[in-house]
Design an enzyme around this catalytic site. Sequence first.
Site, PDB file in Angstrom:
ATOM      1  N   LYS A  53      11.002 -45.099 -17.969  1.00 51.06           N
ATOM      2  CA  LYS A  53       9.870 -45.943 -18.361  1.00 51.06           C
ATOM      3  C   LYS A  53      10.037 -46.303 -19.835  1.00 51.06           C
ATOM      4  O   LYS A  53      10.369 -45.428 -20.641  1.00 51.06           O
ATOM      5  CB  LYS A  53       8.565 -45.164 -18.138  1.00 51.06           C
ATOM      6  CG  LYS A  53       7.295 -45.947 -18.404  1.00 51.06           C
ATOM      7  CD  LYS A  53       6.048 -45.096 -18.105  1.00 51.06           C
ATOM      8  CE  LYS A  53       4.766 -45.911 -18.248  1.00 51.06           C
ATOM      9  NZ  LYS A  53       3.555 -45.114 -17.940  1.00 51.06           N
ATOM     10  N   SER A  70       0.239 -47.518 -14.841  1.00 48.36           N
ATOM     11  CA  SER A  70       1.128 -48.284 -15.695  1.00 48.36           C
ATOM     12  C   SER A  70       2.617 -48.061 -15.417  1.00 48.36           C
ATOM     13  O   SER A  70       3.434 -48.879 -15.863  1.00 48.36           O
ATOM     14  CB  SER A  70       0.845 -47.939 -17.153  1.00 48.36           C
ATOM     15  OG  SER A  70       1.226 -46.601 -17.432  1.00 48.36           O
ATOM     16  N   SER A  76      -1.416 -43.115 -13.979  1.00 44.63           N
ATOM     17  CA  SER A  76      -0.302 -44.056 -14.142  1.00 44.63           C
ATOM     18  C   SER A  76       1.011 -43.661 -13.473  1.00 44.63           C
ATOM     19  O   SER A  76       1.942 -44.456 -13.425  1.00 44.63           O
ATOM     20  CB  SER A  76      -0.042 -44.304 -15.631  1.00 44.63           C
ATOM     21  OG  SER A  76      -0.995 -45.209 -16.129  1.00 44.63           O
TER      22      SER A  76
END
Lengths: 95, 493
Positions: free
Chosen positions: B78, B161, B185
């Site tokens: 990420k 996210s 997330s």
Amino acid sequence: MSLDKATVAKIAHLARIKVPDEELESLAGELSQILTFVEQLNEVDTKDVPPMTSVAAQKLRRRKDEVTDGGYAAQVLSNGPETAEGFFVVPKVVE
Amino acid sequence: MTALTQLTMAEALDGLAKKEFTAVELTEAHVRAVEAVRPFNIFITETPDAALSMAKASDERRAKGEAGPMDGLPIAVKDLFCTKGVATTAGSRILDGFTPEYESTVTSQLWRDGAVMLGKVNLDEFAMGSATITAHQGETVSPWSPGAPGAWERKIVAGGSSGGSAAVIAARAALGATGTDTGGSIRQPAGYTGTVGIKPTYGRCSRWGIVAYASSLDQAGPMTRTVEDAAIMLRSMCGFDPKDSTSVDMAVPDFRAALTGDIRGLRVGIPKEYRAEGLSAEIAALWDQGIAWLKEAGAEPVEISLPHTKYALAAYYIIAPAEASSNLARYDGVRYGLRVEGGNLKEMYENTRGAGFGKEVQRRILIGTYVLSAGYYDAYYNKARQVRTRIKQDFDEAFKSCDVILTPTAPSTPFAIGEKMDDPVQMYLIDVFTVPVNLAGLPAMSVPAGLGADGLPLGLQLIGRPFDEETLLRVGHVVEKAANFTATPPFMG
């Protein structure tokens, strides 16, 4: 809770974010919506409830007060938008 | 032989050990897959050269008998984890041009254990969002979107996210990915993409080197296609780190050993408050199915009560923005990233932050600034922290009568890009089942459980006691087996 344009402008200034005047109105609306949403917390009885300071059941660790890191100024500065002679450069702040 | 990109991590480790293929071959297959999924806009930065050289080094280690627990496994990161020498953006224009001089603790542990980096994947800007649509680099489209890539009938969100992390695994372009979870997330995008995601107990994974959103809630975790793979990756990500003051000094168990399949006698809590309005009939039915699966495996469902559930989101939307407003103060155009000049220092700050932060990030910084400002601190911030104590007490009480909690991951099926975007509060409600877990600092995971009527994945969430990831994984493994989720995204044919 409803925020007016002037309050939003003041918060934006505190947060150091430039918000164009024409956006203040809609932003005030959005922020008011969020604040109205969070107001439901007033329904909760929190008398004598301690505010949470740490979710983990441990105290902050202490360490010896000694230098364990450092000595690489060039790396620290490598991402600076403007640097000179080992320093970050900012616009003049003294009149 | 199965295509190399279809393997699980456990199968890939097995194949590498048996010399059926090399880490270079496995990585090359994934580098090609990364190129093939470009229409979904999953990657912010691809690092194929680094991947191949890491794979080559992995093969050399294996030849010398020095292979680590994740040696040769290609994963994605990420773009919230700082990676030395590789641009790290947090999906924000304000980090334009930022290339870290250091590596986050979690990623350094993954590389220590032999994993191979394919690149950095998309997210909501600064991890603030539930759809992966707010990054400066554009939105990620779920691989589950119906239609041909680029000509979708409906563009579905990957969740957020950590939507890029979820999408890259679902699309079979990485064997696993790192995620972070502040209010759901990891779990919500895992649920939306038919993948597995774990948010470990607060303090399990070091936060050092991860771009901070809300420090008292942020926690990194693995995202994979199977529970076993999550156990493998979690072990490498966890561990004490003196550089993170909230890192917990505890031994890291061999999580894989917890997958015994035996959950007989285990008490599974079913929180009655989660049946609240907004839960779709389809998801309520899936939840019942999950309860039935665990019962069949010998567990005992017990009704529990988490009375302050309905207040969790409100508390979260005070605490998280408050911490964010403080954490994001560092982006000032001086030390890294974007600078937009102004007449003086103050103007430079305001111009930089006005141009560098997107709308949702600005909204949250402003809310945070407001609730922390003089005169409002007690009414908002302290009140929220008191409610947070209440929420934690709810879970402490519930765990007296159960060993693990089962809930849906999200109250509804994945939505299309463009929906739910007018009203920020509507978007926040997606996280109603995941946010309480972060407030209480507990471990939780999402396991794929089925497909909805619209053909999109649905997940079930398991919540555990602090530092009891092992029970979580053991039960997750049983759910996974019972659900037998074998569906693949439509574009894969």
